[in-house]
Design an enzyme around this catalytic site. Structure first.
Site, PDB file in Angstrom:
ATOM      1  N   ASP A  59      34.619   9.069  11.994  1.00  0.00           N
ATOM      2  CA  ASP A  59      35.601   8.842  10.915  1.00  0.00           C
ATOM      3  C   ASP A  59      35.779   7.339  10.698  1.00  0.00           C
ATOM      4  O   ASP A  59      35.114   6.517  11.349  1.00  0.00           O
ATOM      5  CB  ASP A  59      36.939   9.528  11.258  1.00  0.00           C
ATOM      6  CG  ASP A  59      37.702   9.999  10.011  1.00  0.00           C
ATOM      7  OD1 ASP A  59      38.001   9.156   9.147  1.00  0.00           O
ATOM      8  OD2 ASP A  59      37.995  11.201   9.908  1.00  0.00           O
ATOM      9  N   HIS A 105      35.776  18.810  -0.606  1.00  0.00           N
ATOM     10  CA  HIS A 105      36.755  18.955  -1.701  1.00  0.00           C
ATOM     11  C   HIS A 105      37.376  17.603  -2.105  1.00  0.00           C
ATOM     12  O   HIS A 105      38.053  17.517  -3.116  1.00  0.00           O
ATOM     13  CB  HIS A 105      37.826  20.014  -1.382  1.00  0.00           C
ATOM     14  CG  HIS A 105      38.861  19.626  -0.382  1.00  0.00           C
ATOM     15  ND1 HIS A 105      39.902  20.459  -0.033  1.00  0.00           N
ATOM     16  CD2 HIS A 105      39.030  18.504   0.368  1.00  0.00           C
ATOM     17  CE1 HIS A 105      40.671  19.857   0.859  1.00  0.00           C
ATOM     18  NE2 HIS A 105      40.156  18.668   1.125  1.00  0.00           N
TER      19      HIS A 105
HETATM   20  C1  LIG Z   1      41.171  15.991   4.455  1.00  0.00           C
HETATM   21  S1  LIG Z   1      40.811  15.064   5.905  1.00  0.00           S
HETATM   22  C2  LIG Z   1      39.978  16.294   6.909  1.00  0.00           C
HETATM   23  C3  LIG Z   1      40.073  15.995   8.373  1.00  0.00           C
HETATM   24  C4  LIG Z   1      39.406  17.042   9.296  1.00  0.00           C
HETATM   25  N1  LIG Z   1      38.024  17.252   8.958  1.00  0.00           N
HETATM   26  C5  LIG Z   1      40.167  18.343   9.272  1.00  0.00           C
HETATM   27  O1  LIG Z   1      39.713  19.302   8.646  1.00  0.00           O
HETATM   28  O2  LIG Z   1      41.221  18.376   9.896  1.00  0.00           O
HETATM   29  C6  LIG Z   1      39.439  14.041   5.360  1.00  0.00           C
HETATM   30  C7  LIG Z   1      38.910  13.134   6.460  1.00  0.00           C
HETATM   31  O3  LIG Z   1      37.767  12.422   5.956  1.00  0.00           O
HETATM   32  C8  LIG Z   1      37.830  11.092   6.434  1.00  0.00           C
HETATM   33  N2  LIG Z   1      37.047  10.209   5.553  1.00  0.00           N
HETATM   34  C9  LIG Z   1      37.296   9.929   4.249  1.00  0.00           C
HETATM   35  N3  LIG Z   1      36.370   9.096   3.762  1.00  0.00           N
HETATM   36  C10 LIG Z   1      35.516   8.843   4.794  1.00  0.00           C
HETATM   37  C11 LIG Z   1      34.341   8.055   4.902  1.00  0.00           C
HETATM   38  N4  LIG Z   1      33.875   7.379   3.850  1.00  0.00           N
HETATM   39  N5  LIG Z   1      33.685   8.019   6.093  1.00  0.00           N
HETATM   40  C12 LIG Z   1      34.177   8.713   7.183  1.00  0.00           C
HETATM   41  N6  LIG Z   1      35.282   9.496   7.117  1.00  0.00           N
HETATM   42  C13 LIG Z   1      35.940   9.564   5.945  1.00  0.00           C
HETATM   43  C14 LIG Z   1      39.313  10.780   6.360  1.00  0.00           C
HETATM   44  O4  LIG Z   1      39.643   9.638   7.121  1.00  0.00           O
HETATM   45  C15 LIG Z   1      39.915  12.092   6.886  1.00  0.00           C
HETATM   46  O5  LIG Z   1      40.051  12.084   8.289  1.00  0.00           O
END
Ligand SMILES: C[S@@+](CC[C@H](N)C(=O)[O-])C[C@H]1O[C@@H](n2cnc3c(N)ncnc32)[C@H](O)[C@@H]1O
Length: 200
Positions: A59, A105
């Site tokens: 992440d 999403h």
């Molecule tokens: C809606 S949350 C989902 C978290 C986890 N997968 C869950 O279902 O509980 C989206 C996750 O994607 C990560 N994220 C967003 N953009 C990212 C990127 N460019 N590279 C790595 N992680 C990313 C965010 O930091 C966040 O933790």
């Protein structure tokens, strides 16, 4: 605000992760990479359910710090040095299953296709990708929880929305994955996992 968001995400995802572990059998996998894994609810719950499994969060930097705390508390899973799944670098390799939970999403179709291509490249032959989401039906008319989450994504993100099982299946096949199948779940964060494998 950020800490509150990730606590809420962790809490919801704890239940979704348990539902995923009950519905999809991870016995055939050994090393899971949780791309955009947040605070690590899936690694923690899946390692509890499948003690042979090791599971790792990938992440952004500010989230890895929060994940380290949860993972240290539970003693399950681990966290990679921070990375960005949208950049030009390949995803870390050495994992035989990649999880994308509530990730696709957040983004538009082109970004999602690019991310699925990176997952394909990072997996060994026989490896699997698991997309866990509130999935719309093929007509995009429901179910209500997926439609409501889709509206939330339209408001909160630049290009995200909820997608249908037909869309996910098409992208997976066009990325090179084989045998996509829908694994139904019952949880607040997801109603299905779409699982597909990289051919041998
Ligand atoms: C809606 S949350 C989902 C978290 C986890 N997968 C869950 O279902 O509980 C989206 C996750 O994607 C990560 N994220 C967003 N953009 C990212 C990127 N460019 N590279 C790595 N992680 C990313 C965010 O930091 C966040 O933790």
């Amino acid at each position: 605000m950020m800490a509150l968001f990730w606590e809420a995400m962790y809490s919801i995802s704890t239940f979704t992760a348990r539902a995923l572990g009950d519905s999809y059998d991870f016995a055939a996998h050994n090393r899971l990479l949780d791309v955009g894994g947040g605070q690590g609810a899936f690694p923690v719950e899946l390692c509890r359910r499948y003690p042979h499994l090791s599971a790792t969060v990938f992440d952004l930097p500010h989230v890895c710090d929060l994940a380290e705390d949860k993972i240290a508390e539970s003693g399950m899973g681990n966290v990679l040095p921070a990375g960005d799944f949208l950049d030009a670098q390949p995803l870390p390799s050495g994992y035989d299953v990649i999880l994308l939970s509530m990730i696709l999403h957040d983004w538009d179709e082109a970004s999602n296709r690019q991310l699925l291509a990176k997952c394909y490249a990072a997996l060994p032959p026989g490896g699997a990708v698991v997309v866990c989401e509130l999935v719309l039906n093929s007509e995009r008319t429901g179910p209500p929880a997926a439609a409501l989450m889709g509206m939330n994504m339209l408001i909160e993100t630049e290009g995200g929305k909820n997608y249908s099982e037909t869309e996910y299946t098409t992208w997976l096949l066009e990325a090179g994955f084989e045998q996509p199948r829908i694994v139904p779940l019952a949880a607040a964060g997801a109603n299905a996992a779409i699982v597909a494998v990289r051919g041998k």
